[in-house]
Design a protein around this motif. Sequence first.
Motif, PDB file in Angstrom:
ATOM      1  N   TYR A  86       0.625   7.671  -9.367  1.00  9.95           N
ATOM      2  CA  TYR A  86       1.909   7.222  -9.877  1.00  9.95           C
ATOM      3  C   TYR A  86       2.122   7.593 -11.340  1.00  9.95           C
ATOM      4  O   TYR A  86       3.187   7.319 -11.894  1.00  9.95           O
ATOM      5  CB  TYR A  86       2.027   5.708  -9.727  1.00  9.95           C
ATOM      6  CG  TYR A  86       2.157   5.239  -8.302  1.00  9.95           C
ATOM      7  CD1 TYR A  86       3.216   5.649  -7.496  1.00  9.95           C
ATOM      8  CD2 TYR A  86       1.222   4.377  -7.746  1.00  9.95           C
ATOM      9  CE1 TYR A  86       3.345   5.215  -6.184  1.00  9.95           C
ATOM     10  CE2 TYR A  86       1.344   3.923  -6.439  1.00  9.95           C
ATOM     11  CZ  TYR A  86       2.400   4.353  -5.664  1.00  9.95           C
ATOM     12  OH  TYR A  86       2.525   3.906  -4.369  1.00  9.95           O
ATOM     13  N   VAL A 117       6.309   2.223  -0.946  1.00 14.09           N
ATOM     14  CA  VAL A 117       5.541   1.329  -1.816  1.00 14.09           C
ATOM     15  C   VAL A 117       5.564  -0.068  -1.205  1.00 14.09           C
ATOM     16  O   VAL A 117       6.629  -0.640  -0.976  1.00 14.09           O
ATOM     17  CB  VAL A 117       6.107   1.279  -3.254  1.00 14.09           C
ATOM     18  CG1 VAL A 117       5.263   0.328  -4.117  1.00 14.09           C
ATOM     19  CG2 VAL A 117       6.137   2.673  -3.879  1.00 14.09           C
ATOM     20  N   TYR A 159       0.205  -2.864  -5.891  1.00 21.70           N
ATOM     21  CA  TYR A 159       1.155  -2.074  -5.103  1.00 21.70           C
ATOM     22  C   TYR A 159       0.492  -0.776  -4.678  1.00 21.70           C
ATOM     23  O   TYR A 159      -0.363  -0.226  -5.372  1.00 21.70           O
ATOM     24  CB  TYR A 159       2.449  -1.827  -5.881  1.00 21.70           C
ATOM     25  CG  TYR A 159       2.292  -1.104  -7.204  1.00 21.70           C
ATOM     26  CD1 TYR A 159       2.367   0.293  -7.281  1.00 21.70           C
ATOM     27  CD2 TYR A 159       2.084  -1.813  -8.390  1.00 21.70           C
ATOM     28  CE1 TYR A 159       2.231   0.957  -8.492  1.00 21.70           C
ATOM     29  CE2 TYR A 159       1.948  -1.160  -9.607  1.00 21.70           C
ATOM     30  CZ  TYR A 159       2.022   0.226  -9.648  1.00 21.70           C
ATOM     31  OH  TYR A 159       1.888   0.891 -10.849  1.00 21.70           O
ATOM     32  N   HIS A 160       0.914  -0.277  -3.518  1.00 24.04           N
ATOM     33  CA  HIS A 160       0.321   0.932  -2.947  1.00 24.04           C
ATOM     34  C   HIS A 160       1.199   1.421  -1.808  1.00 24.04           C
ATOM     35  O   HIS A 160       2.050   0.671  -1.308  1.00 24.04           O
ATOM     36  CB  HIS A 160      -1.107   0.647  -2.457  1.00 24.04           C
ATOM     37  CG  HIS A 160      -1.199  -0.387  -1.384  1.00 24.04           C
ATOM     38  ND1 HIS A 160      -0.923  -0.133  -0.048  1.00 24.04           N
ATOM     39  CD2 HIS A 160      -1.539  -1.709  -1.420  1.00 24.04           C
ATOM     40  CE1 HIS A 160      -1.100  -1.224   0.674  1.00 24.04           C
ATOM     41  NE2 HIS A 160      -1.466  -2.201  -0.140  1.00 24.04           N
TER      42      HIS A 160
END
Length: 513
Positions: A86, A117, A159-160
């Motif tokens: 990111y 996301v 977050y991922h």
Amino acid sequence: MSQITRRAVLRGTAGLAGVATLGGLASCSRTSGSLVGAGVVGPGADVVAAAEAARRRSGARLITARLTPRQVTVDLGGPTVTTWAYGDTVPGPLLRATAGDVLRVDVDNQLPDATSVHWHGIALRNDMDGVPGMTQDPIPAGGTFRYEFTVPDPGTYFYHPHSGVQLDRGLYGVLIVDSPHGRGQYDAEWVVVLDDWVDGTGRTPDQILAELQQASEDGPSGGMHDMEGMDHGSMGGSMGGMEAMQSPLLGGAGDIAYPHYLLNGRTPADPVTLSAKPGQRVRIRFVNAGSDTAFRVAVGGHRMTVTHSDGFPTMPVPTDALLIGMGERFDVLVTLGNGVFPLVASAEGKKGQALAVIRSGAGRPPAADVRIRELAGQVLLGTDLAPAESARLDRRSTDRRHDLALGGTMAPYRWTINAKTFPDSEPLQLVQGERVRLRFLNQSMMFHPMHVHGHTFALAEGGARKDTVIVRPMQTVEVDLEADNPGQWAAHCHNIYHAEAGMMTTLSYQAKD
């Protein structure tokens, strides 16, 4: 109440996750009416608006950020790799808000593939949960998407992507949600992100998944996953040779032998340094962003006091070490001595570790392969913790129960819930307002960190509030949740390779009879 399959839901919702504007909120244009024909409740605009208003505090701020997933070259502290991330570093940007604030994140996808996301652990609005095919369309290569939602609960989150095995690249970052009532009694704060790393070392996560699948097709088929009869991990290993992945605490401890284990994006050969003063009380926020590895963490010469699990406060418990499954987060307090100390995250059941150097005074840094006695001392798991009074669910009877039988085989490489793989697993029906008990029954010889989207749950019989819990081989874990967030929500193993191989289902809100 209609009986539906996961494929029916996917067919019914594909292409319907467009975004409209409602009272300043980004709301899903899908309405509850578009899904009710199949018995499925999608959050309509009125439901979304009411829930957002309930989550938002007076005086809420709008917190804005931008994420640009793209191919980058990063230095991991020795090895330099090309990966997806990111930003220019791994982990990605730290995002921070206060509970009740509105978080607006614009995603500009510069990857060659579609992405998404997911806001792991956040009980947010369904259309912002970031699960392609379930809550939104994928963000195509070259496309953009705006995530906007109110963050309801203080805690440590991350977050991922929820797209294939992209999590096993550099696509992850931490989201901290502060309490509007103050930060607590500590002098310093460190965020510690743990990861298992293979991308850019000669193979990609997609290639490893393909190898696992191909090796299982070439080998014997059928039968339960026999961890004692198989040199487990030899399929995905990337360090050369064989590695039997067994843990006295977890049983089968993974499918992949990684060449590197990282702490805040660095290998033990060139670790990060965390600095404070002697006698200071430090809050450490641990996040396991790994895809296939649990970590046993400890601080040399110190004991830790666990204070939070998956964002929610626990009864404080001192311990020598803490076992963190993939997707779990723990906050601990440590009062520092004077000197230089290793913070070690040992890859549970595998060969290797991650490392940080804690410096509060003079001294030589530890060796990359340092071993500390605390790792062999008292070890806590999330299932050992009790909630603080503020985190307890109200006492009430259970309205509905669901069993989730966790199974799997290495040949074929297939991981199941109730004997089916996603998207063919049967959705687990629930109705808004119910108290629901989920019973995870692990019928395999591998541990599974089970994660539920859009909700937190309480471990049954007075256990901690969590959203991700380790279920050990041949054991059962029961959890209770409030069905208070309508929509379609993923529930899956947070071993990303198990999830991609089928160990996922849906909590599916239904219309009342």
